[in-house]
Design a protein around this motif. Structure first.
Motif, PDB file in Angstrom:
ATOM      1  N   LEU A  36      21.289  52.441 -20.945  1.00  0.00           N
ATOM      2  CA  LEU A  36      21.112  53.706 -21.288  1.00  0.00           C
ATOM      3  C   LEU A  36      19.955  54.196 -21.388  1.00  0.00           C
ATOM      4  N   ILE A  37      19.886  55.658 -20.798  1.00  0.00           N
ATOM      5  CA  ILE A  37      18.493  56.276 -20.735  1.00  0.00           C
ATOM      6  C   ILE A  37      18.507  57.410 -21.842  1.00  0.00           C
ATOM      7  N   LEU A  38      17.835  57.434 -22.994  1.00  0.00           N
ATOM      8  CA  LEU A  38      18.073  58.556 -23.900  1.00  0.00           C
ATOM      9  C   LEU A  38      17.644  59.765 -23.477  1.00  0.00           C
ATOM     10  N   SER A  42      18.045  49.644 -22.895  1.00  0.00           N
ATOM     11  CA  SER A  42      17.456  51.075 -23.009  1.00  0.00           C
ATOM     12  C   SER A  42      16.375  51.101 -21.781  1.00  0.00           C
ATOM     13  N   ILE A  43      16.591  52.273 -21.128  1.00  0.00           N
ATOM     14  CA  ILE A  43      15.846  52.359 -19.863  1.00  0.00           C
ATOM     15  C   ILE A  43      14.739  53.544 -20.066  1.00  0.00           C
ATOM     16  N   THR A  44      13.613  53.652 -19.650  1.00  0.00           N
ATOM     17  CA  THR A  44      12.970  54.986 -19.641  1.00  0.00           C
ATOM     18  C   THR A  44      12.370  55.300 -18.232  1.00  0.00           C
ATOM     19  N   LYS A  54      13.390  48.758 -24.130  1.00  0.00           N
ATOM     20  CA  LYS A  54      13.943  47.520 -25.048  1.00  0.00           C
ATOM     21  C   LYS A  54      15.211  47.265 -25.038  1.00  0.00           C
ATOM     22  N   ILE A  55      15.628  46.114 -25.509  1.00  0.00           N
ATOM     23  CA  ILE A  55      16.910  45.716 -25.360  1.00  0.00           C
ATOM     24  C   ILE A  55      17.612  45.796 -26.810  1.00  0.00           C
ATOM     25  N   TYR A  56      18.930  46.485 -26.870  1.00  0.00           N
ATOM     26  CA  TYR A  56      19.586  46.660 -28.060  1.00  0.00           C
ATOM     27  C   TYR A  56      20.251  45.145 -28.359  1.00  0.00           C
ATOM     28  N   GLU A  57      20.571  45.061 -29.761  1.00  0.00           N
ATOM     29  CA  GLU A  57      21.106  43.989 -30.333  1.00  0.00           C
ATOM     30  C   GLU A  57      22.378  43.476 -29.470  1.00  0.00           C
ATOM     31  N   LEU A 107      24.438  57.584 -19.375  1.00  0.00           N
ATOM     32  CA  LEU A 107      25.102  55.917 -19.330  1.00  0.00           C
ATOM     33  C   LEU A 107      24.926  55.742 -17.792  1.00  0.00           C
ATOM     34  N   VAL A 108      24.374  54.336 -17.727  1.00  0.00           N
ATOM     35  CA  VAL A 108      23.872  53.802 -16.472  1.00  0.00           C
ATOM     36  C   VAL A 108      24.339  52.592 -16.229  1.00  0.00           C
ATOM     37  N   ALA A 109      24.538  52.227 -15.040  1.00  0.00           N
ATOM     38  CA  ALA A 109      24.652  50.709 -14.526  1.00  0.00           C
ATOM     39  C   ALA A 109      23.829  50.189 -13.637  1.00  0.00           C
TER      40      ALA A 109
END
Length: 277
Positions: free
Chosen positions: A172-174, A202-204, A194-197, A162-164
């Motif tokens: 969020l970094i899966l 979503s960070i990689t 990507k950007i969730y709804e 979980l990131v700021a």
């Protein structure tokens, strides 16, 4: 307008026995800079950066000390005391800041560090809350492919980080998007995948294309095999944890790389693992 909890550019207008008085350019409000908060040589007429907060009597006061966090920041801060109204944390200044009891969702222990979001309460005093998620914004200016800087403040049960992002936006970094040993407090640079709804980013941390990563992993597997007499106990049936520990990658990427090597007729697999041909 002088901003409490932030760095302000102020002019030194006069000196007294107990400190200096400062004023914003074009302003009328005078703020005390106590002698105990002075760093280096300063003189009347100098315009410098000062951090401004409120003292115990609700008066704005300035310091040349650098705080551990400003209003709007997320930081790891030490709990120094607990009272009936809440806990107090060290922010690196003469005065500790309050974590109101109503903001505490779990017990805070003295001398322990926790992540807090720093904000101004209704009286414009600096305060802190461990409810970081509720302070992060969902809507950001970023798009897929944009570079971002993010602070890791917690992990989900699925081990996603979980990131700021910019200390402001929810990210969020899966687990399958990072293959380094992340820990709370790490600052990382990545890309928006990507950007969730709901707007969460979503960070990689991956920088190469999938094809480049597969080819690089294929080389890594071949090197491993060559240095272990052409055999290894890992195959596409191995556990994700074993693959991650040995090759620092996900099982999905590992299987893709093995598939590529098998198509090239460089390896074979059986119940015992993988063998170099």
């Amino acid at each position: 307008m002088i901003k409490i909890g932030e760095i302000n550019k102020l002019e030194i207008i006069k000196i007294t026995a107990f400190g200096y008085y400062l004023r914003e350019e074009g302003g009328v409000e005078e703020i005390l800079l106590p002698n105990s908060s002075v760093k280096g040589d300063i003189a009347v007429g100098d315009t410098l950066d000062f951090f401004v907060y409120k003292d115990s009597e609700d008066r704005p006061i300035a310091t040349m000390k650098t705080p551990l966090a400003k209003v709007g920041d997320i930081a790891s801060l030490k709990v120094v005391s607990k009272t009936r109204i809440g806990a107090f944390v060290d922010i690196g200044l003469e005065k500790d800041i309050l974590v109101p009891l109503k903001e505490t969702e779990f017990p805070l222990e003295e001398n322990e560090y926790y992540f807090f979001y720093v904000y101004l309460d209704k009286t414009e005093r600096i305060a802190a809350t461990p409810r970081i998620d509720k302070k992060l914004e969902y809507v950001s200016p970023y798009n897929p492919g944009d570079d971002v800087t993010a602070l890791v403040y917690d992990f989900s049960e699925a081990e996603s980080a979980l990131v700021a992002v910019d200390n402001k936006y929810r990210g969020l970094i899966l687990k399958n998007e990072y293959f380094v040993n992340l820990k709370k407090g790490d600052e990382v640079k990545g890309k928006v995948k990507k950007i969730y709804e709901d707007g969460t980013l979503s960070i990689t941390l991956r920088t190469a294309t999938h094809r480049d990563e597969r080819l690089s992993l294929e080389d890594t597997i071949l090197e491993y095999l060559k240095s272990h007499n052409g055999v290894m106990p890992y195959c596409d049936k191995s556990s994700p944890d074993d693959i991650r520990k040995q090759f620092n990658t996900s099982k999905n990427y590992f299987k893709n790389a093995l598939g590529g090597l098998m198509k090239k007729k460089l390896i074979k697999q059986d119940e015992n693992g993988t063998t170099l041909l």
